[in-house]
Design a protein around this motif. Sequence first.
Motif, PDB file in Angstrom:
ATOM      1  N   ARG A  17    -185.116 -46.579  25.598  1.00  0.00           N
ATOM      2  CA  ARG A  17    -183.920 -47.285  25.130  1.00  0.00           C
ATOM      3  C   ARG A  17    -182.765 -46.304  24.898  1.00  0.00           C
ATOM      4  N   GLY A  18    -183.112 -45.099  24.472  1.00  0.00           N
ATOM      5  CA  GLY A  18    -182.077 -44.069  24.304  1.00  0.00           C
ATOM      6  C   GLY A  18    -181.442 -43.701  25.638  1.00  0.00           C
ATOM      7  N   GLU A  19    -182.284 -43.611  26.676  1.00  0.00           N
ATOM      8  CA  GLU A  19    -181.763 -43.287  28.012  1.00  0.00           C
ATOM      9  C   GLU A  19    -180.922 -44.441  28.561  1.00  0.00           C
ATOM     10  N   LEU A  20    -181.384 -45.686  28.331  1.00  0.00           N
ATOM     11  CA  LEU A  20    -180.583 -46.852  28.727  1.00  0.00           C
ATOM     12  C   LEU A  20    -179.213 -46.811  28.061  1.00  0.00           C
ATOM     13  N   THR A  21    -179.220 -46.501  26.772  1.00  0.00           N
ATOM     14  CA  THR A  21    -177.970 -46.466  26.010  1.00  0.00           C
ATOM     15  C   THR A  21    -177.056 -45.368  26.516  1.00  0.00           C
ATOM     16  N   GLU A  22    -177.638 -44.190  26.773  1.00  0.00           N
ATOM     17  CA  GLU A  22    -176.805 -43.080  27.237  1.00  0.00           C
ATOM     18  C   GLU A  22    -176.175 -43.399  28.590  1.00  0.00           C
ATOM     19  N   LYS A  23    -176.953 -43.982  29.494  1.00  0.00           N
ATOM     20  CA  LYS A  23    -176.398 -44.353  30.805  1.00  0.00           C
ATOM     21  C   LYS A  23    -175.332 -45.434  30.660  1.00  0.00           C
ATOM     22  N   ALA A  24    -175.582 -46.391  29.757  1.00  0.00           N
ATOM     23  CA  ALA A  24    -174.612 -47.467  29.530  1.00  0.00           C
ATOM     24  C   ALA A  24    -173.318 -46.907  28.935  1.00  0.00           C
ATOM     25  N   GLU A  25    -173.472 -45.956  28.016  1.00  0.00           N
ATOM     26  CA  GLU A  25    -172.289 -45.335  27.406  1.00  0.00           C
ATOM     27  C   GLU A  25    -171.481 -44.563  28.444  1.00  0.00           C
ATOM     28  N   GLU A  26    -172.192 -43.813  29.282  1.00  0.00           N
ATOM     29  CA  GLU A  26    -171.492 -43.049  30.325  1.00  0.00           C
ATOM     30  C   GLU A  26    -170.741 -43.987  31.260  1.00  0.00           C
ATOM     31  N   HIS A  27    -171.377 -45.115  31.583  1.00  0.00           N
ATOM     32  CA  HIS A  27    -170.736 -46.101  32.459  1.00  0.00           C
ATOM     33  C   HIS A  27    -169.506 -46.705  31.769  1.00  0.00           C
ATOM     34  N   ALA A  28    -169.664 -47.090  30.491  1.00  0.00           N
ATOM     35  CA  ALA A  28    -168.557 -47.697  29.753  1.00  0.00           C
ATOM     36  C   ALA A  28    -167.387 -46.722  29.628  1.00  0.00           C
ATOM     37  N   ILE A  29    -167.695 -45.456  29.389  1.00  0.00           N
ATOM     38  CA  ILE A  29    -166.650 -44.438  29.271  1.00  0.00           C
ATOM     39  C   ILE A  29    -165.945 -44.256  30.613  1.00  0.00           C
ATOM     40  N   ARG A  30    -166.720 -44.302  31.686  1.00  0.00           N
ATOM     41  CA  ARG A  30    -166.139 -44.162  33.032  1.00  0.00           C
ATOM     42  C   ARG A  30    -165.177 -45.326  33.326  1.00  0.00           C
ATOM     43  N   ILE A  31    -165.580 -46.549  32.945  1.00  0.00           N
ATOM     44  CA  ILE A  31    -164.722 -47.728  33.142  1.00  0.00           C
ATOM     45  C   ILE A  31    -163.454 -47.592  32.309  1.00  0.00           C
ATOM     46  N   PHE A  32    -163.625 -47.211  31.038  1.00  0.00           N
ATOM     47  CA  PHE A  32    -162.480 -47.036  30.136  1.00  0.00           C
ATOM     48  C   PHE A  32    -161.536 -45.985  30.716  1.00  0.00           C
ATOM     49  N   ALA A  33    -162.105 -44.889  31.174  1.00  0.00           N
ATOM     50  CA  ALA A  33    -161.284 -43.789  31.702  1.00  0.00           C
ATOM     51  C   ALA A  33    -160.462 -44.237  32.900  1.00  0.00           C
ATOM     52  N   GLU A  34    -161.082 -45.001  33.808  1.00  0.00           N
ATOM     53  CA  GLU A  34    -160.366 -45.465  34.991  1.00  0.00           C
ATOM     54  C   GLU A  34    -159.253 -46.440  34.611  1.00  0.00           C
ATOM     55  N   ASN A  35    -159.562 -47.359  33.679  1.00  0.00           N
ATOM     56  CA  ASN A  35    -158.543 -48.299  33.198  1.00  0.00           C
ATOM     57  C   ASN A  35    -157.392 -47.555  32.531  1.00  0.00           C
ATOM     58  N   LEU A  36    -157.736 -46.568  31.720  1.00  0.00           N
ATOM     59  CA  LEU A  36    -156.718 -45.807  31.006  1.00  0.00           C
ATOM     60  C   LEU A  36    -155.814 -45.070  31.979  1.00  0.00           C
ATOM     61  N   ARG A  37    -156.404 -44.456  32.982  1.00  0.00           N
ATOM     62  CA  ARG A  37    -155.596 -43.722  33.964  1.00  0.00           C
ATOM     63  C   ARG A  37    -154.597 -44.662  34.651  1.00  0.00           C
ATOM     64  N   ASN A  38    -155.084 -45.834  35.066  1.00  0.00           N
ATOM     65  CA  ASN A  38    -154.196 -46.785  35.738  1.00  0.00           C
ATOM     66  C   ASN A  38    -153.102 -47.298  34.809  1.00  0.00           C
ATOM     67  N   LEU A  39    -153.426 -47.468  33.532  1.00  0.00           N
ATOM     68  CA  LEU A  39    -152.426 -47.904  32.558  1.00  0.00           C
ATOM     69  C   LEU A  39    -151.363 -46.826  32.354  1.00  0.00           C
ATOM     70  N   LEU A  40    -151.823 -45.585  32.201  1.00  0.00           N
ATOM     71  CA  LEU A  40    -150.893 -44.470  31.979  1.00  0.00           C
ATOM     72  C   LEU A  40    -149.956 -44.271  33.161  1.00  0.00           C
ATOM     73  N   LEU A  41    -150.453 -44.552  34.360  1.00  0.00           N
ATOM     74  CA  LEU A  41    -149.661 -44.284  35.566  1.00  0.00           C
ATOM     75  C   LEU A  41    -148.899 -45.517  36.064  1.00  0.00           C
ATOM     76  N   GLN A  42    -148.723 -46.524  35.183  1.00  0.00           N
ATOM     77  CA  GLN A  42    -147.904 -47.667  35.574  1.00  0.00           C
ATOM     78  C   GLN A  42    -146.457 -47.229  35.800  1.00  0.00           C
ATOM     79  N   ALA A  43    -145.784 -47.939  36.689  1.00  0.00           N
ATOM     80  CA  ALA A  43    -144.405 -47.572  37.048  1.00  0.00           C
ATOM     81  C   ALA A  43    -143.480 -47.642  35.837  1.00  0.00           C
ATOM     82  N   PRO A  44    -142.685 -46.591  35.594  1.00  0.00           N
ATOM     83  CA  PRO A  44    -141.708 -46.625  34.501  1.00  0.00           C
ATOM     84  C   PRO A  44    -140.500 -47.480  34.895  1.00  0.00           C
ATOM     85  N   ILE A  45    -139.895 -48.119  33.922  1.00  0.00           N
ATOM     86  CA  ILE A  45    -138.672 -48.901  34.165  1.00  0.00           C
ATOM     87  C   ILE A  45    -137.498 -48.048  33.695  1.00  0.00           C
TER      88      ILE A  45
END
Length: 748
Positions: free
Chosen positions: A313-341
């Motif tokens: 269960r610890g390994e499941l959690t660690e893999k899930a956390e790594e995946h969630a962080i990867r998703i968050f990171a990708e979303n964050l990058r796209n948000l940060l790089l939105q076109a400025p007005i």
Amino acid sequence: MTKELETKGAAIQGADAGKYELSEEQKAHQQERILKQVAKELQLPLTKVKASVSLLDEGNTIPFIARYRKEMTGELDETQLRDIEERLQYLRNLEDRKLEVIRLIDEQGKLTDELRVAIEQAVKLQEVEDLYRPYRQKRKTRASVAKERGLEPLAIWIMTQPRQGSLEQEAAKYMDEDKQVHTSEDAVQGAMDIIAENLADDAKIRAWVRKYTQDQGIIATEAKDSEQESVYEMYYSYQEPVRKLPPHRTLAINRGEREEVLKVRLEVPAERIHDYIAKQIVKGESIVKSTLLLVIEDAYKRLIAPSIEREVRGELTEKAEEHAIRIFAENLRNLLLQAPIKGQVVLGVDPAFRTGCKLAIVDETGKMLYIDVVYPTPPNNKVAEAEAKVKAAIEKYGVQLIVIGNGTASRETEQFIADLIAKLKGRGLRYLIVNEAGASVYSASKLAQEEFPKLDVAERSAISIARRLQDPLAELVKIEPKAIGVGQYQHDVAQKHLDESLKAVVESAVNHVGVDLNTASPSLLSYVSGINGTIAKNIVKYREENGKFKDRKQLQKVPRLGAKTFEQCVGFMRISEGVSPLDNTPIHPESYEVVDRLFRELRLELDQLGSKGLKDKLQHADAEALATKLNVGVPTLRDILDSLQKPGRDPREELPLPIFRTDVLQIEDLTPGMQLQGTVRNVIDFGAFVDIGIKNDGLVHISQLSDTFVKHPMDVVSVGDTVTAWVLNVDLKKGRVGLTMKNPNKKQ
């Protein structure tokens, strides 16, 4: 096991630690072995890995290496470099842990050549810990008590599995009232406890049981109170194989268990495990066979199963956390790089009910022009008074865009603004709802207090909301990344790992765009390659005391900004009206001499920079032939040619602008099949949330993203994307809207 390894990868300690340290030759051999392992795991050429590790060990940052050392790394990108850095750290810490374990076992006088080799050849932390387990100092156990009572020889005798004699008679020899071994049954039980613990500590047995549990185990959940309403109702009676459990369900189950709504267990067919262990230790018929079979059942149920369940269960959690962080990171990058007005005077509105809507007008550069508060929403409902104030401010300051935060009273405020825009026809006013996640965190921060000491928290928040539209990156870097709100279960993951990952994303985004050396805030500067918080503040202080930077070389005069830091950061700094036009490009000063030779070769002048003629000539230049003539790497020359064609270019300008609105859409207005334009707000494992202009974002389930199979939503959409969607279903009671990106009118 990465987090565990970080804590266990400590340096070898102790007075005689020297005897366990590696010679220079051994260190070189170990380094070679690690580099080969990294190259094999990441499927990269060994030469590229070696060059990258050498640059990292010299203190170079990943953005700098990715941009300015392409010849050395073979043009590895930031993602590949970060993967190398992460695996390198893991494997180096693993080697440290191996030496530590060897030392600890050797100090007990129990290190054999065979054990040393097994530890040295382990490729995972779990293997090392399994080998160390029998020698680890334990708290008081049933086995340790039995050993204190002198029953270990009996356990050894049982393991010889004699075919003749009597176990009861042999056990009777160990009866001792002083040692509390009152009967032969007590002696047998103690010996069984010792054998059970030995089985539980056996590395081979643990590895097999772990693998079998991962392959055949089933996660089962049930409600503690089935009558209780909660968001976890789908898990009130739920089962799924361990090997198929997706990351978001792992984290949801963990949270439900933590909140004491769910009971979770790991179910595994025990008979097959009993049979496997029996084959390892039972040597045929003997007088103790039935006893050993009982020991096996006890060892698995009492010692092995609970331990392996925690690990799995610890390994499941660690893999899930790594995946969630990867998703968050990708979303964050796209948000940060939105076109400025750019070039717009913006009115920011922080909506509220009782305390009123805070207003902030900022000019084209983000400078605050106006602060006020109006009360158009319940319970005050001072609509006419609010209209008069807002209209006067719009006219006085020439407001072109209005930005409303999506917090409490957002939709009521939106209705007020839409009604006002309708009354101001001809001005071309438009509005936008922005995600205000983190604005309150920023407005209450020390940074915001320093920036606007005379304003209250809500007024600062309104300014932040306005600036988010003008330059999302510059404003969002002031906020702790995890507070920005584009993640999935970000509060359930390891916060240290999350912070490190998100900081790397912000660093990557900032360096990708570059910063204006004469306007950048300390927050923005602190993410530039090689720059820390102290140096960032020193840069701003130097700018305030000496005026605008005219030349990148002036950075060398900033206190504590040494030669290495200058090398790392200078290429990412921009000066728009400096001495050299090259200072407004991503070209590193170390390549200015290359540019000089290039211009002489092509008979161009630096003052032509930005002209169509120069751009055309550079577009048709043969990079490979020129690189040979100029004695420079092809990747570097390609980057130089690209930068010279677009001096001062912001890479975000090529991205689509957000959708601006002039009227309000209510959920009651929606009907199935209605076509809408929307902006992707968040991408998660099971779909994407899209802002279509109503109170709550609509959900496009992964199955509705495309006519073809979609492995993950991120393969189709990103945060900030403008998409066309059709209403699939509307739940007025729950305020939910289901959307599809499959055109229902398309002929099949």
